[in-house]
Design a protein around this motif. Structure first.
Motif, PDB file in Angstrom:
ATOM      1  N   ALA A   1     -23.372  69.732  54.136  1.00 24.80           N
ATOM      2  CA  ALA A   1     -24.379  70.703  53.692  1.00 24.80           C
ATOM      3  C   ALA A   1     -24.997  71.335  54.934  1.00 24.80           C
ATOM      4  O   ALA A   1     -25.047  70.704  55.992  1.00 24.80           O
ATOM      5  CB  ALA A   1     -25.451  70.032  52.842  1.00 24.80           C
TER       6      ALA A   1
ATOM      7  N   PHE B   1     -23.597  74.456  50.505  1.00 23.59           N
ATOM      8  CA  PHE B   1     -23.308  73.142  49.924  1.00 23.59           C
ATOM      9  C   PHE B   1     -21.794  72.971  49.833  1.00 23.59           C
ATOM     10  O   PHE B   1     -21.124  73.797  49.204  1.00 23.59           O
ATOM     11  CB  PHE B   1     -23.879  73.027  48.501  1.00 23.59           C
ATOM     12  CG  PHE B   1     -25.369  73.196  48.423  1.00 23.59           C
ATOM     13  CD1 PHE B   1     -26.212  72.131  48.691  1.00 23.59           C
ATOM     14  CD2 PHE B   1     -25.928  74.425  48.081  1.00 23.59           C
ATOM     15  CE1 PHE B   1     -27.588  72.275  48.600  1.00 23.59           C
ATOM     16  CE2 PHE B   1     -27.300  74.576  47.995  1.00 23.59           C
ATOM     17  CZ  PHE B   1     -28.128  73.504  48.253  1.00 23.59           C
TER      18      PHE B   1
ATOM     19  N   ILE C   1     -26.319  68.785  57.631  1.00 23.03           N
ATOM     20  CA  ILE C   1     -26.682  67.501  57.027  1.00 23.03           C
ATOM     21  C   ILE C   1     -25.396  66.783  56.625  1.00 23.03           C
ATOM     22  O   ILE C   1     -24.525  67.376  55.994  1.00 23.03           O
ATOM     23  CB  ILE C   1     -27.582  67.712  55.791  1.00 23.03           C
ATOM     24  CG1 ILE C   1     -28.910  68.341  56.228  1.00 23.03           C
ATOM     25  CG2 ILE C   1     -27.819  66.394  55.057  1.00 23.03           C
ATOM     26  CD1 ILE C   1     -29.799  68.730  55.081  1.00 23.03           C
TER      27      ILE C   1
ATOM     28  N   TYR D   1     -24.557  64.276  52.321  1.00 24.05           N
ATOM     29  CA  TYR D   1     -25.321  64.747  51.168  1.00 24.05           C
ATOM     30  C   TYR D   1     -24.564  64.440  49.874  1.00 24.05           C
ATOM     31  O   TYR D   1     -25.130  64.000  48.884  1.00 24.05           O
ATOM     32  CB  TYR D   1     -25.606  66.240  51.297  1.00 24.05           C
ATOM     33  CG  TYR D   1     -26.330  66.811  50.106  1.00 24.05           C
ATOM     34  CD1 TYR D   1     -27.597  66.352  49.768  1.00 24.05           C
ATOM     35  CD2 TYR D   1     -25.757  67.800  49.317  1.00 24.05           C
ATOM     36  CE1 TYR D   1     -28.271  66.862  48.661  1.00 24.05           C
ATOM     37  CE2 TYR D   1     -26.425  68.316  48.222  1.00 24.05           C
ATOM     38  CZ  TYR D   1     -27.678  67.849  47.905  1.00 24.05           C
ATOM     39  OH  TYR D   1     -28.332  68.338  46.807  1.00 24.05           O
TER      40      TYR D   1
ATOM     41  N   TRP E   1     -31.576  71.406  46.092  1.00 19.43           N
ATOM     42  CA  TRP E   1     -31.458  70.143  46.817  1.00 19.43           C
ATOM     43  C   TRP E   1     -31.825  68.997  45.877  1.00 19.43           C
ATOM     44  O   TRP E   1     -32.839  69.050  45.193  1.00 19.43           O
ATOM     45  CB  TRP E   1     -32.391  70.115  48.030  1.00 19.43           C
ATOM     46  CG  TRP E   1     -32.010  71.050  49.117  1.00 19.43           C
ATOM     47  CD1 TRP E   1     -32.673  72.192  49.492  1.00 19.43           C
ATOM     48  CD2 TRP E   1     -30.880  70.942  49.995  1.00 19.43           C
ATOM     49  NE1 TRP E   1     -32.014  72.798  50.532  1.00 19.43           N
ATOM     50  CE2 TRP E   1     -30.919  72.051  50.863  1.00 19.43           C
ATOM     51  CE3 TRP E   1     -29.843  70.021  50.122  1.00 19.43           C
ATOM     52  CZ2 TRP E   1     -29.960  72.255  51.856  1.00 19.43           C
ATOM     53  CZ3 TRP E   1     -28.893  70.224  51.114  1.00 19.43           C
ATOM     54  CH2 TRP E   1     -28.958  71.332  51.970  1.00 19.43           C
TER      55      TRP E   1
ATOM     56  N   ALA F   1     -25.915  65.608  43.274  1.00 16.08           N
ATOM     57  CA  ALA F   1     -25.527  65.011  44.557  1.00 16.08           C
ATOM     58  C   ALA F   1     -25.980  63.563  44.590  1.00 16.08           C
ATOM     59  O   ALA F   1     -26.775  63.127  43.751  1.00 16.08           O
ATOM     60  CB  ALA F   1     -26.150  65.782  45.713  1.00 16.08           C
TER      61      ALA F   1
ATOM     62  N   ASN G   1     -27.803  62.308  46.791  1.00  8.91           N
ATOM     63  CA  ASN G   1     -29.072  62.221  47.497  1.00  8.91           C
ATOM     64  C   ASN G   1     -30.157  62.920  46.691  1.00  8.91           C
ATOM     65  O   ASN G   1     -29.938  64.024  46.172  1.00  8.91           O
ATOM     66  CB  ASN G   1     -28.986  62.890  48.871  1.00  8.91           C
ATOM     67  CG  ASN G   1     -28.376  61.972  49.915  1.00  8.91           C
ATOM     68  OD1 ASN G   1     -29.064  61.494  50.813  1.00  8.91           O
ATOM     69  ND2 ASN G   1     -27.085  61.717  49.801  1.00  8.91           N
TER      70      ASN G   1
ATOM     71  N   VAL H   1     -33.265  64.182  51.178  1.00  3.88           N
ATOM     72  CA  VAL H   1     -33.000  65.363  52.002  1.00  3.88           C
ATOM     73  C   VAL H   1     -34.221  65.671  52.869  1.00  3.88           C
ATOM     74  O   VAL H   1     -34.102  65.983  54.063  1.00  3.88           O
ATOM     75  CB  VAL H   1     -32.637  66.575  51.121  1.00  3.88           C
ATOM     76  CG1 VAL H   1     -32.466  67.824  51.967  1.00  3.88           C
ATOM     77  CG2 VAL H   1     -31.363  66.295  50.332  1.00  3.88           C
TER      78      VAL H   1
ATOM     79  N   THR I   1     -36.577  72.786  51.540  1.00  5.58           N
ATOM     80  CA  THR I   1     -36.695  72.011  50.298  1.00  5.58           C
ATOM     81  C   THR I   1     -37.898  72.425  49.457  1.00  5.58           C
ATOM     82  O   THR I   1     -38.079  71.905  48.361  1.00  5.58           O
ATOM     83  CB  THR I   1     -36.831  70.508  50.604  1.00  5.58           C
ATOM     84  OG1 THR I   1     -37.974  70.316  51.447  1.00  5.58           O
ATOM     85  CG2 THR I   1     -35.598  69.965  51.300  1.00  5.58           C
TER      86      THR I   1
END
Lengths: 606, 196
Positions: free
Chosen positions: A43, A156, A213, A216, A230, A234, A236, A241, A270
């Motif tokens: 990501a 993503f 990142i 993720y 976010w 996923a 996470n 995140v 975020t």
């Protein structure tokens, strides 16, 4: 990529690595070192695009894997409120690169690409120079405050697929990969993406890195029909995140003289604000802003546009080249005054921070701790702010861009003991790698982690005390744990301690196990005198004395007396008070005093 | 500088240089659209342009189709023309004096010059206004195409929404680059206040 750009790109990476190398840290229990900075991942965030006044922004995404084809979703979001302006997929064969741009054209700000790694819905084919992918950005919702001229971009990784398994030589790569992705029912990702951006102006450009990142792990099929946030689809959560992005502070150099200037860009990817057309903030997704954000108002001229803009306060220090400092306040922690209201915030040290120095450095700090949960609803928390910092310099030598230095926020598991999860950090700021169950150092309920014991049985098995649903080492009433003493002879574990406490060290059962007891040894105590109304002199504590009807007189030879302390006839022998109730034998080491006591009682007591 | 008047003259008089036939096709199409397909107007305009070539063929200036500014406020056309001629001639100090006063109070001439130099590694060869909109009486935007040349080749055509503001009867240009000049990119400055 031509040679000049390659050199610029490599230089940027080297500079970042050098800048960040002092931040090496042990990222797991085995003390494996890691270096912060640019990494490969699944990501990415391009922290700021600019499409204004002849500037455009190029975005470059690289698939560094030589065996997997990668599908990635690109999302363009607005500057003030993260409004989704355009989303689309790119299809990267192994070792492939995609390049696209955000620019102003034909009266609109558009996302455009001639790269064959993007599929062009207008033609039903991969994009080409003759038939580029070109779409105008959607309008922002709050036109008065938001902007299309600048914003940020998320990438993503949607899936990584074995290239050998899906390869169809009859198809263009982007069509081939797109078809394979459409047939996928279960997605997997690989940490193989990296990227960078370019601010391009006529004849030149400035390179900046994307924030990457790792781990993720998108785990559901992404589409353009469903907005991607976010923490959704996923492995996470959004808190995880934020934890990977968390920074206690950001440091950047600045120029602030009549000729050279610097601008700091702070992006909160975020935050993900939802705003209505009246510019009222309806929602933010970020746990950080939910817990620490403060509402403020924004006016244009004399007109109040909105009084519900959720911003975050920060503290700052600014220094010149001779360590002179200015600060919002001089006492730490000090969080007041300045506020960052948008997703992408631009700070001019001179006008926004009031910095009077011509050159120096500044530090922006966040004194927050945010509580949240990972995907499995385990409590977690982190310090600092989920922010990406970049600084742009415009000098007589041109324009340059650099990442800010920073101190990582600390990430903790659990709200109570804040045990550092050394094992699960990866990437720039110790993010969880989503596989905590395999973590070798995750603490469990034991004598060192009583706070993690969730049941009374587990608590007591670990040697703790279960008090109002909390397991603790102390007794429930808050007093220290009892020890060997007159009231707790059973806690005395050796003869010396027992006798010091006034007990008798006995093995009445003759089983070889000695214990400390108030009774005399032998006979199990049957028939032997003990503290009671008839044997007050055997009472060794205020409690037992008074229970036996006596008076506790610690200043007298016999502590427990049948009469009130100091009442009746008394005398002093060998610095001790003697009354009629005093037992003379055993209270003096000098036999003469014992005799004197007995003689006095014979003369004065009935 | 390769001025648009010169290039049009060269094109129209058969000396074809620079952007060639596709350029005139594009321009013709755009003008035709702006006049609802009245091709006759295009013919008149092109004829007028050919005539003007003879009048001042060597004068270095930014020239454009005057009809673009037909609905625009008085004096904007000249302010725009003067400003971009200064930019093309790298007359930074003169261009600076044509920026809005609040910009000049925040940005020094040296900083401004540093900014303009970013655009001067390539040569500004052509400035083409393509339309004017004025959402308020004192604010206008001129859609503009800027053509740059680097190493004797067209390196880039950049489209901008050129911003103009009228202050005390005079039109001033506004640089709108939020990354370099944050807070100065809006026609009206945003003021943020913490909520009490």
């Amino acid at each position: 990529m031509n040679i000049k750009k390659l050199v610029a790109f490599v230089s940027a990476i080297a500079l970042i690595s050098l800048t960040m190398s002092s931040h090496a840290f042990a990222k797991n229990a085995d003390n494996h070192a890691g270096i912060l900075g640019m990494k490969k991942g699944d990501a990415m965030v391009f922290p700021m695009y600019l499409a204004a006044d002849g500037f455009k922004t190029n975005m470059v995404v690289i698939n560094t894997d030589n065996s997997h084809a990668v599908v990635a979703k690109v999302v363009v979001r607005s500057q003030a409120f993260s409004t989704e302006l355009r989303d689309f997929f790119i299809y990267l064969s192994p070792n492939d690169v995609w390049k696209g741009e955000l620019c102003y054209a034909n009266g609109n700000i558009v996302v455009r690409s001639e790269d064959a790694s993007v599929w062009n819905p207008a033609t039903g084919e991969c994009a080409t120079a003759a038939n580029p992918f070109e779409y105008a950005l959607a309008p922002v919702i709050c036109e008065d405050l938001d902007s299309l001229m600048y914003g940020y971009v998320e990438v993503f990784e949607a899936a990584a697929m074995n290239w050998a398994a899906i390869r169809d030589t009859d198809l263009d790569h982007c069509v081939n990969i797109r078809n394979a992705y459409e047939d996928l029912t279960q997605v997997e990702t690989v940490n193989c993406l990296t990227g960078y951006g370019e601010y391009v102006f006529p004849g030149d450009y400035a390179v900046f890195p994307a924030t990457v990142i790792a781990g993720y792990a998108v785990n559901d099929k992404l589409t353009t029909a469903r907005e991607t946030f976010w923490g959704d689809f996923a492995l996470n959560s959004i808190t995880e995140v934020e934890a990977v992005l968390s920074k206690d502070n950001l440091v950047f150099p600045y120029y602030n003289n009549g000729r050279d200037i610097s601008i700091a860009a702070l992006t909160f990817p975020t935050k993900l604000t939802r705003v209505n057309s009246d510019c009222e903030v309806m929602q933010v997704r970020s746990p950080f802003f939910v817990q620490h954000g403060e509402f403020g108002s924004v006016s244009i001229g004399d007109e109040l546009i909105s009084d519900s803009i959720l911003g975050i306060k920060y503290n700052y220090d600014a220094y010149d080249m001779n360590e002179k400092a200015i600060s919002e306040c001089q006492v730490s922690p000090c969080i007041k005054g300045k506020r960052l209201p948008w997703e992408v915030n631009l700070i001019d040290p001179a006008n926004d921070l009031g910095v009077a120095f011509e050159e120096g450095w500044s530090r922006i700090s966040f004194g927050t701790t945010t509580q949240g949960a990972d995907l499995d609803q385990n409590d977690m928390s982190y310090t600092g702010a989920p922010v990406i910092g970049m600084v742009v310099h415009l000098t007589h030598n041109g324009m340059s861009v650099d990442q800010m230095a920073y101190d990582c926020g600390e990430v903790y598991l659990g709200e109570i003991d804040k045990t550092l999860l050394n094992c699960v950090y990866q990437g720039g700021c110790r993010v969880t790698e989503v596989t905590c169950p395999t973590c070798p150092v995750c603490p469990v309920c034991d004598a060192d982690h009583l706070c993690l014991c969730e049941t009374e049985a587990a608590c007591e098995a670990a040697g703790g005390n279960w008090c109002d649903g909390v397991c603790q080492a102390e007794e429930c009433n808050g007093s220290p744990a009892p020890t060997c003493g007159p009231d707790n002879l059973d806690l005395c574990t050796n003869q010396t301690a027992c006798e010091t406490a006034g007990g008798n060290w006995c093995d009445d059962d003759e089983d070889g196990v000695f214990g400390c007891q108030p009774e005399e040894c032998n006979g199990g105590g049957g028939g032997l005198p003990s503290c009671g109304p008839d044997n007050l002199n055997l009472c060794t504590s205020e409690t037992t004395c008074e229970a036996a009807g006596g008076y506790w007189c610690p200043d007298e030879v016999i502590d427990c007396q049948p009469a009130a302390c100091g009442s009746g006839s008394s005398t002093t022998i060998g610095e001790k008070t003697v009354t009629c109730g005093t037992t003379c034998f055993g209270n003096w080491t000098n036999p003469a005093f014992v005799q004197e006591c007995s003689d006095w009682q014979a003369a004065n007591c009935q | 500088m390769l001025d648009i008047k010169g290039s049009w003259c060269q094109l129209l008089t058969g000396k074809g240089l620079f952007l060639g036939g596709s350029r005139i096709t594009k321009f013709s199409s755009r003008v035709a659209e702006s006049f609802n397909g009245k091709e006759v107007v295009l013919t008149i305009l092109l004829t007028a342009l050919m005539v003007s070539c003879a009048a001042a063929p060597d004068r270095r200036q930014i020239i454009y189709e005057p009809e673009i500014f037909k609905e625009a406020p008085m004096a904007l056309e000249k302010a725009y023309s003067d400003y971009w001629e200064m930019r093309a001639k790298k007359q930074h100090a003169n261009a600076y004096s044509n920026e809005v006063p609040d910009f000049r109070s925040a940005i020094t001439p040296e900083q401004y010059s540093n900014y303009l130099k970013l655009f001067e590694k390539a040569k500004l060869a052509q400035v083409e206004p393509q339309g004017v909109t004025c959402p308020e009486e004192h604010i206008c935007f001129v859609e503009t195409a800027l053509t740059y040349i680097l190493n004797d080749k067209v390196s880039d055509v950049r489209y901008i929404r050129d911003s103009w503001e009228k202050r005390n009867g005079q039109w001033f240009h506004r640089i709108r680059n939020p990354l370099i000049f944050p807070g100065l990119d809006k026609c009206r400055k945003k003021t943020e206040v913490n909520k009490q």
